[in-house]
Design a protein around this motif. Sequence first.
Motif, PDB file in Angstrom:
ATOM      1  N   THR A  92     -64.663 -37.330 -28.277  1.00  0.00           N
ATOM      2  CA  THR A  92     -65.263 -37.817 -26.978  1.00  0.00           C
ATOM      3  C   THR A  92     -64.034 -38.264 -26.297  1.00  0.00           C
ATOM      4  OG1 THR A  92     -65.407 -39.963 -27.878  1.00  0.00           O
ATOM      5  CG2 THR A  92     -67.219 -38.738 -28.086  1.00  0.00           C
ATOM      6  N   GLY A  93     -64.332 -38.461 -24.922  1.00  0.00           N
ATOM      7  CA  GLY A  93     -63.255 -39.062 -23.777  1.00  0.00           C
ATOM      8  C   GLY A  93     -61.883 -38.094 -24.014  1.00  0.00           C
ATOM      9  N   ILE A  94     -62.115 -36.787 -23.885  1.00  0.00           N
ATOM     10  CA  ILE A  94     -61.133 -35.732 -24.074  1.00  0.00           C
ATOM     11  C   ILE A  94     -60.665 -35.431 -22.524  1.00  0.00           C
ATOM     12  CG2 ILE A  94     -60.243 -33.429 -24.414  1.00  0.00           C
ATOM     13  CD1 ILE A  94     -61.077 -35.174 -26.730  1.00  0.00           C
ATOM     14  N   ASP A  95     -59.512 -35.698 -22.014  1.00  0.00           N
ATOM     15  CA  ASP A  95     -58.707 -35.482 -20.784  1.00  0.00           C
ATOM     16  C   ASP A  95     -57.959 -34.222 -20.756  1.00  0.00           C
ATOM     17  OD1 ASP A  95     -59.590 -37.927 -19.752  1.00  0.00           O
ATOM     18  OD2 ASP A  95     -58.114 -39.136 -20.776  1.00  0.00           O
ATOM     19  N   GLN A  96     -57.561 -33.733 -21.626  1.00  0.00           N
ATOM     20  CA  GLN A  96     -56.738 -32.470 -21.732  1.00  0.00           C
ATOM     21  C   GLN A  96     -57.016 -31.577 -22.889  1.00  0.00           C
ATOM     22  OE1 GLN A  96     -52.627 -33.023 -20.964  1.00  0.00           O
ATOM     23  NE2 GLN A  96     -52.026 -30.943 -21.504  1.00  0.00           N
ATOM     24  N   VAL A  97     -57.272 -30.140 -22.667  1.00  0.00           N
ATOM     25  CA  VAL A  97     -57.122 -29.247 -23.792  1.00  0.00           C
ATOM     26  C   VAL A  97     -56.079 -28.257 -23.233  1.00  0.00           C
ATOM     27  CG1 VAL A  97     -58.598 -27.673 -25.007  1.00  0.00           C
ATOM     28  CG2 VAL A  97     -59.437 -29.756 -24.342  1.00  0.00           C
ATOM     29  N   ALA A  98     -55.408 -27.873 -24.150  1.00  0.00           N
ATOM     30  CA  ALA A  98     -54.175 -26.951 -23.849  1.00  0.00           C
ATOM     31  C   ALA A  98     -54.201 -25.909 -25.226  1.00  0.00           C
ATOM     32  CB  ALA A  98     -52.853 -27.482 -23.883  1.00  0.00           C
ATOM     33  N   THR A  99     -54.138 -24.656 -25.050  1.00  0.00           N
ATOM     34  CA  THR A  99     -54.215 -23.624 -25.934  1.00  0.00           C
ATOM     35  C   THR A  99     -53.894 -22.367 -25.558  1.00  0.00           C
ATOM     36  OG1 THR A  99     -55.564 -22.332 -27.583  1.00  0.00           O
ATOM     37  CG2 THR A  99     -56.446 -22.764 -25.280  1.00  0.00           C
ATOM     38  N   GLY A 100     -52.896 -21.699 -26.369  1.00  0.00           N
ATOM     39  CA  GLY A 100     -52.346 -20.370 -26.314  1.00  0.00           C
ATOM     40  C   GLY A 100     -51.148 -20.198 -26.977  1.00  0.00           C
ATOM     41  N   ARG A 101     -50.295 -19.541 -26.524  1.00  0.00           N
ATOM     42  CA  ARG A 101     -48.899 -19.126 -27.251  1.00  0.00           C
ATOM     43  C   ARG A 101     -47.907 -19.374 -26.251  1.00  0.00           C
ATOM     44  NH1 ARG A 101     -49.829 -13.181 -30.157  1.00  0.00           N
ATOM     45  NH2 ARG A 101     -51.517 -13.870 -31.606  1.00  0.00           N
ATOM     46  N   MET A 102     -46.757 -19.849 -27.043  1.00  0.00           N
ATOM     47  CA  MET A 102     -45.573 -20.494 -26.239  1.00  0.00           C
ATOM     48  C   MET A 102     -44.342 -20.172 -26.769  1.00  0.00           C
ATOM     49  SD  MET A 102     -44.822 -24.507 -25.895  1.00  0.00           S
ATOM     50  CE  MET A 102     -46.399 -24.718 -24.698  1.00  0.00           C
ATOM     51  N   ASP A 103     -43.157 -19.724 -26.226  1.00  0.00           N
ATOM     52  CA  ASP A 103     -41.881 -19.635 -26.632  1.00  0.00           C
ATOM     53  C   ASP A 103     -41.270 -20.809 -26.778  1.00  0.00           C
ATOM     54  OD1 ASP A 103     -42.312 -16.929 -26.951  1.00  0.00           O
ATOM     55  OD2 ASP A 103     -41.665 -16.588 -24.885  1.00  0.00           O
ATOM     56  N   ILE A 104     -40.828 -21.298 -27.929  1.00  0.00           N
ATOM     57  CA  ILE A 104     -40.193 -22.454 -28.318  1.00  0.00           C
ATOM     58  C   ILE A 104     -38.546 -21.931 -28.734  1.00  0.00           C
ATOM     59  CG2 ILE A 104     -39.785 -24.271 -30.008  1.00  0.00           C
ATOM     60  CD1 ILE A 104     -42.536 -24.291 -28.650  1.00  0.00           C
ATOM     61  N   GLY A 105     -37.815 -22.630 -27.769  1.00  0.00           N
ATOM     62  CA  GLY A 105     -36.372 -22.232 -27.563  1.00  0.00           C
ATOM     63  C   GLY A 105     -35.844 -23.341 -28.849  1.00  0.00           C
ATOM     64  N   THR A 106     -34.230 -23.156 -28.744  1.00  0.00           N
ATOM     65  CA  THR A 106     -33.430 -23.756 -29.826  1.00  0.00           C
ATOM     66  C   THR A 106     -33.399 -25.291 -29.207  1.00  0.00           C
ATOM     67  OG1 THR A 106     -31.606 -23.000 -28.979  1.00  0.00           O
ATOM     68  CG2 THR A 106     -32.544 -22.026 -30.619  1.00  0.00           C
ATOM     69  N   SER A 107     -33.641 -25.848 -28.316  1.00  0.00           N
ATOM     70  CA  SER A 107     -33.416 -27.084 -27.664  1.00  0.00           C
ATOM     71  C   SER A 107     -35.089 -27.590 -27.464  1.00  0.00           C
ATOM     72  CB  SER A 107     -32.638 -27.302 -26.593  1.00  0.00           C
ATOM     73  OG  SER A 107     -32.982 -26.642 -25.486  1.00  0.00           O
ATOM     74  N   ASN A 108     -35.356 -28.919 -27.662  1.00  0.00           N
ATOM     75  CA  ASN A 108     -36.553 -29.327 -27.318  1.00  0.00           C
ATOM     76  C   ASN A 108     -37.411 -28.519 -26.286  1.00  0.00           C
ATOM     77  OD1 ASN A 108     -38.844 -31.374 -27.588  1.00  0.00           O
ATOM     78  ND2 ASN A 108     -38.090 -32.224 -25.941  1.00  0.00           N
ATOM     79  N   THR A 109     -38.571 -28.104 -26.559  1.00  0.00           N
ATOM     80  CA  THR A 109     -39.667 -27.485 -25.777  1.00  0.00           C
ATOM     81  C   THR A 109     -40.753 -28.263 -26.067  1.00  0.00           C
ATOM     82  OG1 THR A 109     -38.453 -25.403 -26.005  1.00  0.00           O
ATOM     83  CG2 THR A 109     -40.964 -25.441 -25.314  1.00  0.00           C
ATOM     84  N   VAL A 110     -41.272 -28.674 -24.938  1.00  0.00           N
ATOM     85  CA  VAL A 110     -42.551 -29.687 -24.938  1.00  0.00           C
ATOM     86  C   VAL A 110     -43.959 -28.727 -25.158  1.00  0.00           C
ATOM     87  CG1 VAL A 110     -44.152 -31.176 -23.675  1.00  0.00           C
ATOM     88  CG2 VAL A 110     -41.606 -31.489 -23.502  1.00  0.00           C
ATOM     89  N   ILE A 111     -44.560 -28.998 -26.187  1.00  0.00           N
ATOM     90  CA  ILE A 111     -45.957 -28.180 -26.386  1.00  0.00           C
ATOM     91  C   ILE A 111     -46.946 -29.030 -25.812  1.00  0.00           C
ATOM     92  CG2 ILE A 111     -47.261 -27.611 -28.312  1.00  0.00           C
ATOM     93  CD1 ILE A 111     -45.140 -27.419 -30.154  1.00  0.00           C
ATOM     94  N   MET A 112     -46.981 -30.289 -25.688  1.00  0.00           N
ATOM     95  CA  MET A 112     -47.973 -31.138 -25.064  1.00  0.00           C
ATOM     96  C   MET A 112     -47.495 -32.320 -24.657  1.00  0.00           C
ATOM     97  SD  MET A 112     -52.058 -32.428 -26.134  1.00  0.00           S
ATOM     98  CE  MET A 112     -53.281 -32.259 -24.708  1.00  0.00           C
ATOM     99  N   ALA A 113     -47.591 -32.650 -23.064  1.00  0.00           N
ATOM    100  CA  ALA A 113     -46.797 -33.970 -22.616  1.00  0.00           C
ATOM    101  C   ALA A 113     -47.818 -35.185 -23.424  1.00  0.00           C
ATOM    102  CB  ALA A 113     -47.157 -33.559 -21.102  1.00  0.00           C
ATOM    103  N   ALA A 114     -47.134 -36.125 -23.172  1.00  0.00           N
ATOM    104  CA  ALA A 114     -47.687 -37.558 -23.609  1.00  0.00           C
ATOM    105  C   ALA A 114     -49.158 -37.869 -22.820  1.00  0.00           C
ATOM    106  CB  ALA A 114     -46.724 -38.728 -23.335  1.00  0.00           C
ATOM    107  N   PRO A 115     -50.109 -38.219 -23.633  1.00  0.00           N
ATOM    108  CA  PRO A 115     -51.347 -38.497 -23.002  1.00  0.00           C
ATOM    109  C   PRO A 115     -51.096 -39.551 -21.750  1.00  0.00           C
ATOM    110  CG  PRO A 115     -51.449 -38.918 -25.271  1.00  0.00           C
ATOM    111  CD  PRO A 115     -50.081 -38.713 -24.888  1.00  0.00           C
ATOM    112  N   ALA A 116     -51.847 -39.076 -20.644  1.00  0.00           N
ATOM    113  CA  ALA A 116     -52.039 -39.705 -19.571  1.00  0.00           C
ATOM    114  C   ALA A 116     -52.209 -41.531 -19.729  1.00  0.00           C
ATOM    115  CB  ALA A 116     -52.652 -39.220 -18.512  1.00  0.00           C
ATOM    116  N   ASP A 117     -51.916 -42.109 -18.891  1.00  0.00           N
ATOM    117  CA  ASP A 117     -52.218 -43.566 -18.849  1.00  0.00           C
ATOM    118  C   ASP A 117     -52.456 -44.503 -20.157  1.00  0.00           C
ATOM    119  OD1 ASP A 117     -52.554 -43.420 -16.165  1.00  0.00           O
ATOM    120  OD2 ASP A 117     -54.499 -42.552 -16.430  1.00  0.00           O
TER     121      ASP A 117
END
Length: 131
Positions: free
Chosen positions: A34-59
Amino acid sequence: MPKNYTFNASASVSATSTTGYSQSQSGSFTLNLTGIDQVATGRMDIGTSNTVIMAAPADTGIGKVLYVRNLDDTNWVEIHSGGTSGDDVIGILEPGEWLFTIQRDQIAIGGDADTAAVTIEYFAVEIDTNA
């Protein structure tokens, strides 16, 4: 406005040794979110340095539901909670491996590939304070 979701999951796993020992386990669960603010799904390329998959929750967010699968054939990927590689490692996924977890924190989820970029499949849900 936050939304409500139902997440259903099931898994069956087994292992057999060369000496004949075997073990299997299966199970399923339903997770009402309950109370879901964001849903992210799919495919993503991850490099050899930090790649953000999901940002920090808001507020005042309190956490995330996360599924990640490494789609690469030869390279592993590190999944971590925090802004820097090596910090708070959640898992290291070899080719084809996956993880599912719930993180009860307010930190971004990131990834780092070992020697070359990898493609991941992911599903991430942000849970707010009403969860």
